[in-house]
Design a protein around this motif. Structure first.
Motif, PDB file in Angstrom:
ATOM      1  N   LEU A 217      79.233  -1.292  90.862  1.00 26.09           N
ATOM      2  CA  LEU A 217      80.679  -0.648  91.984  1.00 26.09           C
ATOM      3  C   LEU A 217      81.792  -0.133  91.317  1.00 26.09           C
ATOM      4  N   GLU A 218      82.098   1.256  91.674  1.00 29.04           N
ATOM      5  CA  GLU A 218      82.851   2.057  91.418  1.00 29.04           C
ATOM      6  C   GLU A 218      84.105   1.530  91.560  1.00 29.04           C
ATOM      7  N   VAL A 219      84.674   1.151  91.131  1.00 25.07           N
ATOM      8  CA  VAL A 219      86.240   0.576  91.223  1.00 25.07           C
ATOM      9  C   VAL A 219      86.937   1.319  92.308  1.00 25.07           C
ATOM     10  N   ALA A 220      87.566   2.884  92.737  1.00 27.15           N
ATOM     11  CA  ALA A 220      88.504   3.480  92.767  1.00 27.15           C
ATOM     12  C   ALA A 220      87.669   3.794  94.588  1.00 27.15           C
ATOM     13  N   SER A 221      86.324   3.970  94.466  1.00 27.37           N
ATOM     14  CA  SER A 221      85.687   4.853  95.206  1.00 27.37           C
ATOM     15  C   SER A 221      85.166   3.843  96.511  1.00 27.37           C
ATOM     16  N   LYS A 222      84.679   2.313  95.376  1.00 27.50           N
ATOM     17  CA  LYS A 222      84.071   1.237  95.725  1.00 27.50           C
ATOM     18  C   LYS A 222      82.453   1.968  96.212  1.00 27.50           C
ATOM     19  N   LYS A 223      82.155   2.994  96.046  1.00 23.55           N
ATOM     20  CA  LYS A 223      80.497   3.274  95.745  1.00 23.55           C
ATOM     21  C   LYS A 223      79.605   2.396  94.998  1.00 23.55           C
ATOM     22  N   VAL A 224      78.967   1.905  95.774  1.00 19.99           N
ATOM     23  CA  VAL A 224      77.685   1.339  94.928  1.00 19.99           C
ATOM     24  C   VAL A 224      76.645   1.637  94.728  1.00 19.99           C
ATOM     25  N   TRP A 225      75.964   1.797  93.655  1.00 18.67           N
ATOM     26  CA  TRP A 225      74.326   1.642  93.224  1.00 18.67           C
ATOM     27  C   TRP A 225      73.761   0.596  93.074  1.00 18.67           C
ATOM     28  N   GLN A 226      72.048   0.135  93.976  1.00 18.44           N
ATOM     29  CA  GLN A 226      71.705  -0.694  93.140  1.00 18.44           C
ATOM     30  C   GLN A 226      70.109  -0.564  93.075  1.00 18.44           C
ATOM     31  N   SER A 227      69.994  -2.085  91.921  1.00 19.21           N
ATOM     32  CA  SER A 227      68.808  -1.728  91.484  1.00 19.21           C
ATOM     33  C   SER A 227      67.411  -2.296  92.358  1.00 19.21           C
ATOM     34  N   THR A 228      66.337  -1.866  92.032  1.00 20.75           N
ATOM     35  CA  THR A 228      65.420  -2.925  92.905  1.00 20.75           C
ATOM     36  C   THR A 228      65.265  -3.932  92.972  1.00 20.75           C
ATOM     37  N   PRO A 229      65.471  -4.812  94.485  1.00 25.28           N
ATOM     38  CA  PRO A 229      64.495  -6.125  93.921  1.00 25.28           C
ATOM     39  C   PRO A 229      64.370  -7.077  92.666  1.00 25.28           C
ATOM     40  N   VAL A 230      65.645  -7.683  91.361  1.00 27.30           N
ATOM     41  CA  VAL A 230      64.786  -7.572  90.059  1.00 27.30           C
ATOM     42  C   VAL A 230      63.453  -8.699  89.863  1.00 27.30           C
ATOM     43  N   HIS A 231      63.444  -9.504  90.869  1.00 29.46           N
ATOM     44  CA  HIS A 231      62.036 -10.024  90.498  1.00 29.46           C
ATOM     45  C   HIS A 231      60.920  -8.999  90.841  1.00 29.46           C
ATOM     46  N   LEU A 232      60.952  -8.244  91.840  1.00 26.82           N
ATOM     47  CA  LEU A 232      59.566  -7.023  91.920  1.00 26.82           C
ATOM     48  C   LEU A 232      59.682  -5.968  90.930  1.00 26.82           C
ATOM     49  N   LEU A 233      60.471  -6.195  89.828  1.00 28.03           N
ATOM     50  CA  LEU A 233      60.679  -5.580  88.410  1.00 28.03           C
ATOM     51  C   LEU A 233      59.557  -6.176  87.042  1.00 28.03           C
ATOM     52  N   TYR A 234      59.388  -7.663  87.760  1.00 31.95           N
ATOM     53  CA  TYR A 234      59.207  -8.492  86.991  1.00 31.95           C
ATOM     54  C   TYR A 234      58.111  -9.890  87.792  1.00 31.95           C
ATOM     55  N   PRO A 235      57.007  -9.026  88.278  1.00 27.08           N
ATOM     56  CA  PRO A 235      56.440  -9.752  89.121  1.00 27.08           C
ATOM     57  C   PRO A 235      55.959 -11.016  88.750  1.00 27.08           C
ATOM     58  N   GLU A 236      55.386 -11.113  87.157  1.00 29.11           N
ATOM     59  CA  GLU A 236      54.361 -11.654  86.898  1.00 29.11           C
ATOM     60  C   GLU A 236      55.632 -13.431  86.359  1.00 29.11           C
TER      61      GLU A 236
END
Length: 241
Positions: A217-236
């Motif tokens: 989260l960028e503090v001034a603008s409150k813009k948000v960036w998000q990853s892929t749901p993490v469990h999908l990056l570690y499926p095993e």
């Protein structure tokens, strides 16, 4: 210059790299990490290596999380308990397989250097969990509250949204700061997967330890960036979390 707040990583290095690539911070920007860098996914040790290296190119502030403290105790003293192992400690232990004493010592030094909280020039507080003293963090009786307390967020969630900050019954803790940024309590527990504000408290833990994404989260603008749901990056590993 911008300030970015990064939620709980829990060993999900793939998610961290993905979301930093999206946000593309500049070297003059400030990155504030809210803690819980380990315990969850299999990249705990690699995550600490990455964060330590990140300091070479960016202004980074690292807040102490409860899982970081538990990992430190294990690295230094071999202390573990079944609850820690079940809550991600087992994955952290496995991530250190084959890692030598020099790297372990560097990780101990890093974990010992973590800050309990950070207060910026705009009277914004950054803390992993919370605090209990109505006069603010400088008056807190027990430092463990900074990375274990859940009452701050529970109180914020319970606030009447129509209650004004100058009301006599408005919580004194919240009046201490312009804004408060926390992690620690996953928003996925209440069905939310984006950073969420109640009162003047922003929770940036969007459940990366479970089935949510990692968020910046960028503090001034409150813009948000998000990853892929993490469990999908570690499926095993998804069944373990």
């Amino acid at each position: 210059m911008r300030t970015y707040v990064i939620g709980d990583i829990h060993g999900g290095l793939k998610a961290l790299m993905e979301v930093l690539y999206q946000a593309r911070p500049d070297p003059d920007d400030t990155l504030i990490f809210l803690g819980d860098y380990v315990d969850g996914w299999s990249d705990a040790a690699n995550t600490l290596d990455f964060l330590m290296e990140l300091r070479q190119g960016f202004k980074c502030l690292f807040i102490r999380g409860n899982h970081d403290e538990l990992c430190l105790r294990w690295l230094k003293e071999g202390k573990e308990n079944p609850l820690w192992l079940q809550a991600g400690g087992e994955a952290t232990q496995k991530s250190y397989t084959g890692i030598g004493s020099a790297t372990r010592k560097a990780h101990i030094d890093f974990l010992e250097s973590l800050q309990d909280y950070y207060l910026d020039e705009g009277n914004r507080l950054y803390v992993h969990a919370g605090f209990t003293n109505p006069k603010g963090v400088a008056h807190e009786y027990f430092s463990k509250n900074f990375y274990w307390d859940r009452t701050l967020w529970e109180m914020a969630l319970a606030l009447n949204p129509d209650l004004l900050s100058n009301d006599v019954v408005y919580p004194s803790r919240l009046k201490c700061y312009h804004e408060i940024f926390i992690g620690h309590t996953a928003l996925t527990k209440i069905g939310i997967t984006v950073p969420y504000r109640r009162g003047n408290v922003w929770n940036v833990d969007t459940g990366a330890a479970h089935k949510g994404p990692l968020s910046i989260l960028e503090v001034a603008s409150k813009k948000v960036w998000q990853s892929t749901p993490v469990h999908l990056l570690y499926p095993e590993e998804a069944g373990r979390n």
